[in-house]
Design a protein around this motif. Structure first.
Motif, PDB file in Angstrom:
ATOM      1  N   THR A   1     115.129  33.594  66.732  1.00 51.23           N
ATOM      2  CA  THR A   1     114.505  34.436  65.718  1.00 51.23           C
ATOM      3  C   THR A   1     114.141  35.804  66.307  1.00 51.23           C
ATOM      4  O   THR A   1     113.468  36.599  65.658  1.00 51.23           O
ATOM      5  N   GLY A   2     114.564  36.073  67.537  1.00 56.65           N
ATOM      6  CA  GLY A   2     114.569  37.443  68.044  1.00 56.65           C
ATOM      7  C   GLY A   2     113.362  37.930  68.829  1.00 56.65           C
ATOM      8  O   GLY A   2     113.270  39.128  69.097  1.00 56.65           O
ATOM      9  N   ILE A   3     112.448  37.032  69.255  1.00 50.14           N
ATOM     10  CA  ILE A   3     111.236  37.533  69.914  1.00 50.14           C
ATOM     11  C   ILE A   3     111.559  38.440  71.110  1.00 50.14           C
ATOM     12  O   ILE A   3     110.965  39.498  71.277  1.00 50.14           O
ATOM     13  N   ASN A   4     112.538  38.035  71.919  1.00 57.98           N
ATOM     14  CA  ASN A   4     112.747  38.842  73.115  1.00 57.98           C
ATOM     15  C   ASN A   4     113.605  40.084  72.872  1.00 57.98           C
ATOM     16  O   ASN A   4     113.594  41.010  73.685  1.00 57.98           O
ATOM     17  N   ALA A   5     114.310  40.098  71.731  1.00 59.26           N
ATOM     18  CA  ALA A   5     114.960  41.361  71.358  1.00 59.26           C
ATOM     19  C   ALA A   5     113.836  42.389  71.208  1.00 59.26           C
ATOM     20  O   ALA A   5     113.969  43.551  71.577  1.00 59.26           O
TER      21      ALA A   5
ATOM     22  N   THR B   1     119.422  30.432  74.803  1.00 55.45           N
ATOM     23  CA  THR B   1     119.373  31.234  73.571  1.00 55.45           C
ATOM     24  C   THR B   1     118.804  32.612  73.873  1.00 55.45           C
ATOM     25  O   THR B   1     119.286  33.624  73.349  1.00 55.45           O
ATOM     26  N   ASN B   2     117.799  32.656  74.742  1.00 59.61           N
ATOM     27  CA  ASN B   2     117.210  33.927  75.170  1.00 59.61           C
ATOM     28  C   ASN B   2     118.311  34.822  75.769  1.00 59.61           C
ATOM     29  O   ASN B   2     118.422  36.015  75.450  1.00 59.61           O
ATOM     30  N   TYR B   3     119.132  34.215  76.617  1.00 57.89           N
ATOM     31  CA  TYR B   3     120.214  34.960  77.272  1.00 57.89           C
ATOM     32  C   TYR B   3     121.153  35.549  76.217  1.00 57.89           C
ATOM     33  O   TYR B   3     121.497  36.731  76.253  1.00 57.89           O
ATOM     34  N   PHE B   4     121.525  34.712  75.259  1.00 53.35           N
ATOM     35  CA  PHE B   4     122.466  35.136  74.233  1.00 53.35           C
ATOM     36  C   PHE B   4     121.893  36.289  73.408  1.00 53.35           C
ATOM     37  O   PHE B   4     122.558  37.296  73.152  1.00 53.35           O
TER      38      PHE B   4
ATOM     39  N   PHE C   1     118.379  42.462  61.876  1.00 58.07           N
ATOM     40  CA  PHE C   1     117.120  41.782  61.564  1.00 58.07           C
ATOM     41  C   PHE C   1     117.274  40.817  60.380  1.00 58.07           C
ATOM     42  O   PHE C   1     116.556  39.830  60.279  1.00 58.07           O
ATOM     43  N   LEU C   2     118.253  41.129  59.519  1.00 57.41           N
ATOM     44  CA  LEU C   2     118.518  40.204  58.414  1.00 57.41           C
ATOM     45  C   LEU C   2     119.028  38.870  58.968  1.00 57.41           C
ATOM     46  O   LEU C   2     118.636  37.789  58.502  1.00 57.41           O
TER      47      LEU C   2
ATOM     48  N   ALA D   1     116.222  37.009  60.224  1.00 57.07           N
ATOM     49  CA  ALA D   1     115.408  36.497  59.099  1.00 57.07           C
ATOM     50  C   ALA D   1     116.009  35.189  58.576  1.00 57.07           C
ATOM     51  O   ALA D   1     115.285  34.218  58.313  1.00 57.07           O
ATOM     52  N   ILE D   2     117.328  35.159  58.466  1.00 58.16           N
ATOM     53  CA  ILE D   2     117.975  33.936  57.957  1.00 58.16           C
ATOM     54  C   ILE D   2     117.724  32.777  58.933  1.00 58.16           C
ATOM     55  O   ILE D   2     117.433  31.646  58.534  1.00 58.16           O
ATOM     56  N   ILE D   3     117.787  33.096  60.234  1.00 60.03           N
ATOM     57  CA  ILE D   3     117.529  32.037  61.233  1.00 60.03           C
ATOM     58  C   ILE D   3     116.075  31.547  61.102  1.00 60.03           C
ATOM     59  O   ILE D   3     115.801  30.352  61.218  1.00 60.03           O
ATOM     60  N   ALA D   4     115.148  32.468  60.810  1.00 65.83           N
ATOM     61  CA  ALA D   4     113.741  32.061  60.649  1.00 65.83           C
ATOM     62  C   ALA D   4     113.596  31.104  59.461  1.00 65.83           C
ATOM     63  O   ALA D   4     112.843  30.129  59.515  1.00 65.83           O
ATOM     64  N   LEU D   5     114.346  31.378  58.393  1.00 58.03           N
ATOM     65  CA  LEU D   5     114.300  30.507  57.212  1.00 58.03           C
ATOM     66  C   LEU D   5     114.816  29.110  57.576  1.00 58.03           C
ATOM     67  O   LEU D   5     114.214  28.086  57.210  1.00 58.03           O
TER      68      LEU D   5
END
Ligand code: BGC
Length: 445
Positions: A256-260, A386-389, A407-408, A411-415
Protein backbone atom coordinates in the motif's frame (compact mmCIF):
# COMPACT_ATOMS: atom_id res chain seq x y z
CA UNK A 1 -1.89 3.42 28.80
CA UNK A 2 -1.46 1.66 32.14
CA UNK A 3 0.92 -1.21 31.50
CA UNK A 4 0.53 -3.92 34.08
CA UNK A 5 4.21 -4.81 34.23
CA UNK A 6 7.09 -4.04 36.53
CA UNK A 7 9.55 -1.27 35.78
CA UNK A 8 12.29 -3.89 35.49
CA UNK A 9 10.43 -5.76 32.74
CA UNK A 10 9.65 -2.48 31.00
CA UNK A 11 13.40 -1.66 30.87
CA UNK A 12 14.14 -5.09 29.43
CA UNK A 13 11.59 -4.60 26.67
CA UNK A 14 12.84 -1.07 25.99
CA UNK A 15 16.38 -2.42 25.46
CA UNK A 16 15.06 -4.97 22.97
CA UNK A 17 13.10 -2.18 21.23
CA UNK A 18 16.29 -0.28 20.46
CA UNK A 19 16.51 -2.80 17.60
CA UNK A 20 13.38 -1.13 16.15
CA UNK A 21 15.01 2.29 16.50
CA UNK A 22 18.08 1.07 14.60
CA UNK A 23 15.81 -0.34 11.88
CA UNK A 24 13.96 2.97 11.55
CA UNK A 25 17.17 4.99 11.61
CA UNK A 26 18.74 2.88 8.86
CA UNK A 27 15.51 3.11 6.82
CA UNK A 28 15.40 6.90 6.99
CA UNK A 29 19.08 7.84 6.98
CA UNK A 30 19.79 6.85 3.42
CA UNK A 31 17.77 9.79 2.03
CA UNK A 32 19.99 12.57 3.48
CA UNK A 33 23.13 10.41 3.25
CA UNK A 34 22.51 9.99 -0.47
CA UNK A 35 22.27 13.75 -0.94
CA UNK A 36 25.70 14.13 0.68
CA UNK A 37 27.30 11.09 -0.98
CA UNK A 38 26.28 11.96 -4.49
CA UNK A 39 28.37 15.10 -4.41
CA UNK A 40 31.30 13.36 -2.65
CA UNK A 41 31.44 10.43 -5.10
CA UNK A 42 29.69 11.72 -8.24
CA UNK A 43 27.43 8.68 -8.12
CA UNK A 44 25.33 7.64 -11.10
CA UNK A 45 21.55 7.15 -10.75
CA UNK A 46 22.06 3.40 -10.91
CA UNK A 47 24.65 3.46 -8.11
CA UNK A 48 22.33 5.51 -5.94
CA UNK A 49 19.41 3.17 -6.54
CA UNK A 50 21.67 0.22 -5.78
CA UNK A 51 22.86 1.77 -2.52
CA UNK A 52 19.23 2.16 -1.39
CA UNK A 53 18.01 -1.25 -2.47
CA UNK A 54 20.98 -3.40 -1.46
CA UNK A 55 20.11 -2.85 2.22
CA UNK A 56 16.58 -4.08 1.54
CA UNK A 57 18.06 -7.21 -0.05
CA UNK A 58 20.16 -7.67 3.08
CA UNK A 59 16.99 -7.26 5.18
CA UNK A 60 15.25 -9.95 3.19
CA UNK A 61 17.94 -12.49 4.04
CA UNK A 62 18.20 -11.22 7.59
CA UNK A 63 14.51 -11.88 8.20
CA UNK A 64 14.53 -15.38 6.82
CA UNK A 65 17.73 -16.51 8.54
CA UNK A 66 16.75 -14.63 11.71
CA UNK A 67 13.83 -17.04 12.16
CA UNK A 68 16.24 -19.92 11.99
CA UNK A 69 18.62 -18.34 14.53
CA UNK A 70 15.71 -17.54 16.84
CA UNK A 71 14.55 -21.16 16.87
CA UNK A 72 18.07 -22.61 17.10
CA UNK A 73 20.24 -20.20 19.09
CA UNK A 74 17.47 -18.69 21.16
CA UNK A 75 15.84 -15.27 21.23
CA UNK A 76 18.45 -13.57 23.39
CA UNK A 77 21.50 -14.73 21.47
CA UNK A 78 19.85 -13.71 18.19
CA UNK A 79 19.37 -10.20 19.62
CA UNK A 80 23.04 -10.09 20.61
CA UNK A 81 24.11 -11.33 17.19
CA UNK A 82 22.13 -8.68 15.31
CA UNK A 83 23.36 -5.94 17.64
CA UNK A 84 27.01 -6.90 17.03
CA UNK A 85 26.41 -7.11 13.29
CA UNK A 86 24.82 -3.66 13.34
CA UNK A 87 27.82 -2.19 15.14
CA UNK A 88 30.33 -3.79 12.77
CA UNK A 89 28.44 -2.66 9.68
CA UNK A 90 28.03 0.92 10.99
CA UNK A 91 31.81 1.07 11.51
CA UNK A 92 32.31 -0.34 8.05
CA UNK A 93 30.00 2.29 6.51
CA UNK A 94 31.50 5.12 8.49
CA UNK A 95 35.02 4.28 7.36
CA UNK A 96 34.22 3.28 3.77
CA UNK A 97 36.29 5.02 1.14
CA UNK A 98 34.87 3.56 -2.05
CA UNK A 99 31.45 2.90 -3.51
CA UNK A 100 32.12 -0.82 -3.21
CA UNK A 101 32.84 -0.40 0.50
CA UNK A 102 29.61 1.53 0.95
CA UNK A 103 27.64 -1.13 -0.89
CA UNK A 104 29.09 -3.89 1.27
CA UNK A 105 28.37 -1.91 4.43
CA UNK A 106 24.76 -1.34 3.36
CA UNK A 107 24.28 -5.03 2.58
CA UNK A 108 25.60 -5.97 5.99
CA UNK A 109 23.58 -3.38 7.87
CA UNK A 110 20.48 -4.45 5.93
CA UNK A 111 21.12 -8.01 7.09
CA UNK A 112 21.40 -6.85 10.71
CA UNK A 113 18.16 -4.85 10.65
CA UNK A 114 16.40 -7.70 8.83
CA UNK A 115 17.11 -9.88 11.87
CA UNK A 116 15.89 -7.08 14.17
CA UNK A 117 12.55 -6.89 12.33
CA UNK A 118 11.96 -10.46 13.39
CA UNK A 119 13.58 -10.83 16.76
CA UNK A 120 12.39 -7.63 18.46
CA UNK A 121 8.62 -8.21 18.16
CA UNK A 122 9.13 -11.91 18.85
CA UNK A 123 11.12 -11.26 22.03
CA UNK A 124 8.62 -8.71 23.31
CA UNK A 125 5.58 -10.88 22.54
CA UNK A 126 7.10 -13.79 24.43
CA UNK A 127 8.02 -11.70 27.47
CA UNK A 128 4.80 -9.68 27.72
CA UNK A 129 1.67 -10.56 29.70
CA UNK A 130 -1.32 -11.11 27.39
CA UNK A 131 -3.24 -8.13 28.71
CA UNK A 132 -0.58 -5.63 27.57
CA UNK A 133 1.06 -7.58 24.76
CA UNK A 134 -0.35 -5.41 21.95
CA UNK A 135 0.83 -2.15 23.51
CA UNK A 136 4.20 -3.60 24.41
CA UNK A 137 4.94 -5.06 20.97
CA UNK A 138 4.02 -1.64 19.67
CA UNK A 139 7.01 -0.24 21.54
CA UNK A 140 8.89 -1.72 18.59
CA UNK A 141 6.87 0.25 16.03
CA UNK A 142 7.17 3.38 18.17
CA UNK A 143 10.93 2.90 18.21
CA UNK A 144 10.92 2.45 14.41
CA UNK A 145 9.09 5.74 13.91
CA UNK A 146 11.41 7.54 16.37
CA UNK A 147 14.40 6.12 14.46
CA UNK A 148 12.99 7.43 11.17
CA UNK A 149 12.31 10.85 12.68
CA UNK A 150 15.82 11.02 14.18
CA UNK A 151 17.37 10.26 10.81
CA UNK A 152 15.29 13.02 9.15
CA UNK A 153 16.23 15.51 11.88
CA UNK A 154 19.93 14.66 11.79
CA UNK A 155 19.89 14.79 7.99
CA UNK A 156 18.49 18.29 8.31
CA UNK A 157 21.06 19.22 10.98
CA UNK A 158 23.99 17.99 8.86
CA UNK A 159 22.70 19.53 5.64
CA UNK A 160 25.35 22.27 5.72
CA UNK A 161 28.37 20.12 6.50
CA UNK A 162 27.25 17.17 4.34
CA UNK A 163 28.96 14.85 6.82
CA UNK A 164 27.65 11.43 5.81
CA UNK A 165 30.24 9.59 7.93
CA UNK A 166 28.77 11.19 11.05
CA UNK A 167 25.26 10.24 9.92
CA UNK A 168 26.19 6.57 9.56
CA UNK A 169 28.33 6.67 12.71
CA UNK A 170 25.64 8.08 15.00
CA UNK A 171 23.76 4.78 14.84
CA UNK A 172 26.58 3.40 17.00
CA UNK A 173 25.36 5.29 20.06
CA UNK A 174 21.99 3.51 20.51
CA UNK A 175 23.53 0.25 19.24
CA UNK A 176 26.28 0.41 21.90
CA UNK A 177 23.71 1.11 24.64
CA UNK A 178 21.66 -1.83 23.42
CA UNK A 179 24.57 -4.27 23.34
CA UNK A 180 25.48 -3.37 26.91
CA UNK A 181 21.86 -3.67 28.04
CA UNK A 182 21.48 -7.06 26.34
CA UNK A 183 23.92 -8.56 28.84
CA UNK A 184 21.16 -8.26 31.45
CA UNK A 185 18.28 -9.64 29.37
CA UNK A 186 16.76 -13.04 30.21
CA UNK A 187 15.92 -15.69 27.62
CA UNK A 188 12.16 -15.89 26.98
CA UNK A 189 10.21 -18.60 28.85
CA UNK A 190 8.69 -19.84 25.59
CA UNK A 191 12.09 -20.49 24.04
CA UNK A 192 13.28 -22.22 27.22
CA UNK A 193 10.22 -24.44 27.08
CA UNK A 194 10.90 -25.33 23.47
CA UNK A 195 14.37 -26.50 24.63
CA UNK A 196 12.90 -28.44 27.53
CA UNK A 197 14.44 -26.12 30.11
CA UNK A 198 11.27 -26.17 32.12
CA UNK A 199 12.73 -25.20 35.49
CA UNK A 200 14.46 -22.11 34.10
CA UNK A 201 11.26 -21.13 32.27
CA UNK A 202 9.31 -21.34 35.53
CA UNK A 203 11.93 -19.16 37.19
CA UNK A 204 11.50 -16.41 34.59
CA UNK A 205 7.71 -16.62 34.73
CA UNK A 206 7.73 -16.16 38.48
CA UNK A 207 10.33 -13.44 38.47
CA UNK A 208 8.43 -11.27 36.01
CA UNK A 209 4.91 -12.24 37.17
CA UNK A 210 3.85 -13.62 33.80
CA UNK A 211 0.85 -15.89 33.25
CA UNK A 212 2.23 -19.06 34.67
CA UNK A 213 -0.80 -21.21 34.01
CA UNK A 214 -0.98 -20.38 30.31
CA UNK A 215 2.68 -20.89 29.70
CA UNK A 216 2.74 -24.05 31.77
CA UNK A 217 0.01 -25.57 29.64
CA UNK A 218 2.35 -24.83 26.73
CA UNK A 219 4.94 -26.92 28.56
CA UNK A 220 2.55 -29.83 28.79
CA UNK A 221 1.71 -29.58 25.13
CA UNK A 222 5.32 -29.29 24.21
CA UNK A 223 6.06 -32.58 25.91
CA UNK A 224 3.51 -34.22 23.65
CA UNK A 225 4.51 -32.43 20.47
CA UNK A 226 6.81 -33.03 17.57
CA UNK A 227 10.09 -31.24 18.23
CA UNK A 228 11.66 -31.76 14.85
CA UNK A 229 9.60 -29.79 12.43
CA UNK A 230 10.99 -28.86 9.03
CA UNK A 231 10.42 -25.81 6.84
CA UNK A 232 7.92 -27.70 4.72
CA UNK A 233 5.81 -28.41 7.81
CA UNK A 234 4.85 -24.74 7.80
CA UNK A 235 2.57 -25.55 4.88
CA UNK A 236 0.66 -28.24 6.77
CA UNK A 237 -3.03 -27.51 7.32
CA UNK A 238 -2.23 -27.01 11.02
CA UNK A 239 -0.14 -23.92 10.40
CA UNK A 240 -1.13 -22.74 6.96
CA UNK A 241 -4.07 -20.41 7.82
CA UNK A 242 -1.86 -18.48 10.26
CA UNK A 243 0.95 -18.37 7.70
CA UNK A 244 -1.44 -16.94 5.13
CA UNK A 245 -2.37 -14.15 7.54
CA UNK A 246 1.27 -13.41 8.39
CA UNK A 247 2.29 -13.23 4.74
CA UNK A 248 -0.88 -11.32 3.77
CA UNK A 249 -0.41 -8.66 6.45
CA UNK A 250 3.24 -8.24 5.49
CA UNK A 251 2.33 -7.90 1.85
CA UNK A 252 -0.40 -5.31 2.43
CA UNK A 253 1.72 -3.34 4.90
CA UNK A 254 4.23 -2.68 2.14
CA UNK A 255 2.20 -2.91 -1.10
CA UNK A 256 0.00 0.00 0.00
CA UNK A 257 3.04 2.22 -0.51
CA UNK A 258 4.28 3.30 2.94
CA UNK A 259 7.93 3.25 1.96
CA UNK A 260 7.32 4.94 -1.38
CA UNK A 261 6.31 7.79 0.90
CA UNK A 262 8.99 7.39 3.59
CA UNK A 263 11.84 7.08 1.04
CA UNK A 264 10.56 9.56 -1.50
CA UNK A 265 8.56 12.11 0.53
CA UNK A 266 10.78 15.05 -0.54
CA UNK A 267 10.35 14.07 -4.21
CA UNK A 268 6.56 13.76 -3.81
CA UNK A 269 6.38 17.22 -2.24
CA UNK A 270 8.52 18.53 -5.09
CA UNK A 271 6.17 17.03 -7.70
CA UNK A 272 3.28 18.78 -5.94
CA UNK A 273 4.99 22.12 -6.46
CA UNK A 274 6.99 22.77 -3.26
CA UNK A 275 9.96 24.97 -4.02
CA UNK A 276 13.02 25.13 -1.81
CA UNK A 277 14.97 22.16 -0.44
CA UNK A 278 14.42 23.50 3.04
CA UNK A 279 10.64 23.38 2.61
CA UNK A 280 10.87 19.82 1.27
CA UNK A 281 12.98 18.61 4.18
CA UNK A 282 10.83 20.39 6.72
CA UNK A 283 7.62 18.91 5.31
CA UNK A 284 9.31 15.49 5.49
CA UNK A 285 10.27 16.04 9.14
CA UNK A 286 6.62 17.01 9.73
CA UNK A 287 5.48 13.62 8.40
CA UNK A 288 7.99 11.93 10.72
CA UNK A 289 6.59 13.79 13.74
CA UNK A 290 2.99 12.89 12.86
CA UNK A 291 4.04 9.26 12.43
CA UNK A 292 5.48 9.16 15.97
CA UNK A 293 2.44 10.86 17.52
CA UNK A 294 -0.10 8.64 15.76
CA UNK A 295 1.86 5.52 16.72
CA UNK A 296 1.83 6.63 20.37
CA UNK A 297 -1.96 6.97 20.23
CA UNK A 298 -2.29 3.55 18.59
CA UNK A 299 -0.16 2.04 21.34
CA UNK A 300 -2.74 3.03 23.92
CA UNK A 301 -5.63 1.66 21.86
CA UNK A 302 -4.45 -1.78 20.74
CA UNK A 303 -5.27 -3.63 23.94
CA UNK A 304 -8.53 -1.74 24.47
CA UNK A 305 -10.21 -1.59 21.09
CA UNK A 306 -8.47 -4.65 19.65
CA UNK A 307 -6.41 -5.27 16.52
CA UNK A 308 -9.19 -5.71 13.97
CA UNK A 309 -11.02 -2.37 14.40
CA UNK A 310 -7.73 -0.45 14.19
CA UNK A 311 -6.66 -2.34 11.08
CA UNK A 312 -10.01 -1.79 9.37
CA UNK A 313 -10.25 1.90 10.26
CA UNK A 314 -6.60 2.37 9.27
CA UNK A 315 -7.05 0.72 5.89
CA UNK A 316 -10.21 2.69 5.18
CA UNK A 317 -8.27 5.90 5.92
CA UNK A 318 -5.39 4.81 3.70
CA UNK A 319 -7.79 4.01 0.86
CA UNK A 320 -9.50 7.38 1.18
CA UNK A 321 -6.25 9.38 1.43
CA UNK A 322 -4.64 7.58 -1.53
CA UNK A 323 -7.73 8.36 -3.64
CA UNK A 324 -7.47 11.99 -2.55
CA UNK A 325 -3.76 12.05 -3.37
CA UNK A 326 -4.49 10.65 -6.79
CA UNK A 327 -7.38 13.08 -7.41
CA UNK A 328 -5.22 16.02 -6.27
CA UNK A 329 -2.62 15.19 -8.87
CA UNK A 330 -5.22 14.81 -11.65
CA UNK A 331 -7.47 17.75 -10.87
CA UNK A 332 -5.88 19.64 -7.94
CA UNK A 333 -4.50 22.50 -10.05
CA UNK A 334 -3.21 25.20 -7.76
CA UNK A 335 -4.49 23.28 -4.70
CA UNK A 336 -2.29 20.29 -5.54
CA UNK A 337 0.30 21.17 -2.87
CA UNK A 338 -2.35 21.59 -0.15
CA UNK A 339 -4.19 18.38 -1.12
CA UNK A 340 -0.86 16.49 -1.14
CA UNK A 341 0.04 17.61 2.37
CA UNK A 342 -3.46 16.90 3.70
CA UNK A 343 -3.74 13.47 2.13
CA UNK A 344 -0.21 12.43 3.16
CA UNK A 345 -1.05 13.41 6.74
CA UNK A 346 -4.24 11.32 6.70
CA UNK A 347 -2.31 8.51 5.06
CA UNK A 348 0.49 8.46 7.65
CA UNK A 349 -1.96 8.63 10.57
CA UNK A 350 -4.05 5.82 9.08
CA UNK A 351 -0.97 3.67 8.45
CA UNK A 352 0.36 4.29 11.94
CA UNK A 353 -2.84 3.34 13.78
CA UNK A 354 -3.56 0.32 11.56
CA UNK A 355 -1.04 -1.63 9.51
CA UNK A 356 1.94 0.07 11.17
CA UNK A 357 1.27 -1.26 14.65
CA UNK A 358 -1.06 -4.22 14.17
CA UNK A 359 1.03 -6.06 11.57
CA UNK A 360 3.97 -6.55 13.93
CA UNK A 361 1.73 -7.42 16.85
CA UNK A 362 -0.26 -10.03 14.94
CA UNK A 363 2.78 -11.56 13.28
CA UNK A 364 4.40 -12.06 16.65
CA UNK A 365 1.37 -13.70 18.25
CA UNK A 366 -0.52 -15.83 15.71
CA UNK A 367 1.98 -18.66 15.25
CA UNK A 368 2.21 -21.79 17.41
CA UNK A 369 5.40 -22.09 19.42
CA UNK A 370 6.82 -25.02 17.46
CA UNK A 371 7.19 -22.94 14.30
CA UNK A 372 7.05 -19.37 15.63
CA UNK A 373 10.54 -18.24 14.61
CA UNK A 374 10.49 -19.71 11.13
CA UNK A 375 6.89 -18.74 10.36
CA UNK A 376 7.61 -15.17 11.44
CA UNK A 377 10.78 -15.23 9.33
CA UNK A 378 8.86 -16.25 6.24
CA UNK A 379 6.16 -13.62 6.82
CA UNK A 380 8.73 -10.87 7.34
CA UNK A 381 10.65 -12.07 4.30
CA UNK A 382 7.55 -11.13 2.28
CA UNK A 383 7.48 -7.75 4.02
CA UNK A 384 11.01 -7.03 2.81
CA UNK A 385 10.42 -8.53 -0.64
CA UNK A 386 7.36 -6.32 -1.20
CA UNK A 387 9.26 -3.34 0.21
CA UNK A 388 12.03 -4.03 -2.31
CA UNK A 389 9.58 -4.21 -5.19
CA UNK A 390 7.81 -0.96 -4.22
CA UNK A 391 11.06 0.96 -3.66
CA UNK A 392 12.38 -0.22 -7.00
CA UNK A 393 9.26 0.50 -9.05
CA UNK A 394 7.84 3.70 -7.51
CA UNK A 395 9.76 6.29 -9.55
CA UNK A 396 9.36 4.33 -12.79
CA UNK A 397 5.63 3.92 -12.14
CA UNK A 398 5.32 7.66 -11.60
CA UNK A 399 7.05 8.43 -14.87
CA UNK A 400 4.97 5.79 -16.65
CA UNK A 401 1.47 6.56 -15.34
CA UNK A 402 1.94 9.75 -13.33
CA UNK A 403 1.49 10.32 -9.61
CA UNK A 404 -2.30 10.04 -9.94
CA UNK A 405 -2.17 6.59 -11.58
CA UNK A 406 0.45 5.28 -9.14
CA UNK A 407 -1.47 6.30 -6.02
CA UNK A 408 -4.66 4.92 -7.54
CA UNK A 409 -2.97 1.51 -7.76
CA UNK A 410 -1.94 1.72 -4.09
CA UNK A 411 -5.55 2.73 -3.26
CA UNK A 412 -6.91 -0.38 -4.96
CA UNK A 413 -4.41 -2.52 -3.04
CA UNK A 414 -5.58 -0.85 0.20
CA UNK A 415 -9.17 -1.82 -0.65
CA UNK A 416 -8.10 -5.43 -1.24
CA UNK A 417 -6.22 -5.30 2.07
CA UNK A 418 -9.41 -4.18 3.83
CA UNK A 419 -11.32 -7.14 2.41
CA UNK A 420 -8.51 -9.55 3.33
CA UNK A 421 -8.48 -8.39 6.94
CA UNK A 422 -12.25 -8.33 7.19
CA UNK A 423 -12.48 -11.94 6.02
CA UNK A 424 -9.35 -13.58 7.39
CA UNK A 425 -7.81 -11.88 10.42
CA UNK A 426 -9.10 -12.99 13.86
CA UNK A 427 -9.16 -10.77 16.96
CA UNK A 428 -6.36 -11.68 19.38
CA UNK A 429 -6.83 -8.94 21.98
CA UNK A 430 -6.43 -10.17 25.55
CA UNK A 431 -5.78 -13.80 24.55
CA UNK A 432 -2.67 -15.60 25.75
CA UNK A 433 -0.39 -16.99 23.04
CA UNK A 434 -1.57 -20.39 24.15
CA UNK A 435 -5.26 -19.49 23.67
CA UNK A 436 -4.47 -18.19 20.18
CA UNK A 437 -2.90 -21.54 19.37
CA UNK A 438 -6.05 -23.30 20.61
CA UNK A 439 -8.14 -21.01 18.42
CA UNK A 440 -6.49 -22.34 15.26
CA UNK A 441 -7.17 -25.90 16.36
CA UNK A 442 -10.87 -25.33 17.02
CA UNK A 443 -11.11 -23.54 13.71
CA UNK A 444 -9.86 -26.62 11.95
CA UNK A 445 -12.14 -29.11 13.71
C1 BGC B 1 7.28 -0.69 8.36
C2 BGC B 1 8.39 0.06 7.70
C3 BGC B 1 8.00 1.52 7.61
C4 BGC B 1 7.61 2.06 8.97
C5 BGC B 1 7.07 3.45 8.89
C6 BGC B 1 7.02 -0.11 9.71
O1 BGC B 1 6.00 -0.81 10.36
O2 BGC B 1 7.61 -2.06 8.45
O3 BGC B 1 8.65 -0.50 6.43
O4 BGC B 1 9.06 2.26 7.08
O5 BGC B 1 6.65 1.24 9.58
O6 BGC B 1 6.63 3.91 10.12
Amino acid sequence: MRLKISFHLFCILAIASIGGLLFGYTTGVIAPALLFLESAYQMSGFEKGFLVSIAILGGLFGAITGGFYADRLGRKLTLVLSSILFILSSLFLMLADSILGLLMGRLLIGYAIGIFTLIVPLYIAEMAPASSRGGLVTLNQLAITIGILLSFLLGYAFSNSGNWRALFGLGLVPAGIQLFGLLFLPETPYYLISRNKIREARGILQKYHLEEAAVLSEIEKHERSDHHLKWRDLFRTTFFPALLIGVGLSFFQQATGINAIIYYAPQIFKMAGFGSNKALLLATVGLGVVNVIATTVALTLLDRSGRRPLLLIGLAGMFFSLLLLSAGSFWGGRFDGFITILSLLIYIISFAVGLGVATWVLISEIFPLQVRGRAMGLSIFFNWATNYFIALTFLDLVSFMGRGGTFLIYAIIALLGYLFIYKKVPETKGKTLDEIEEFWKTKRS
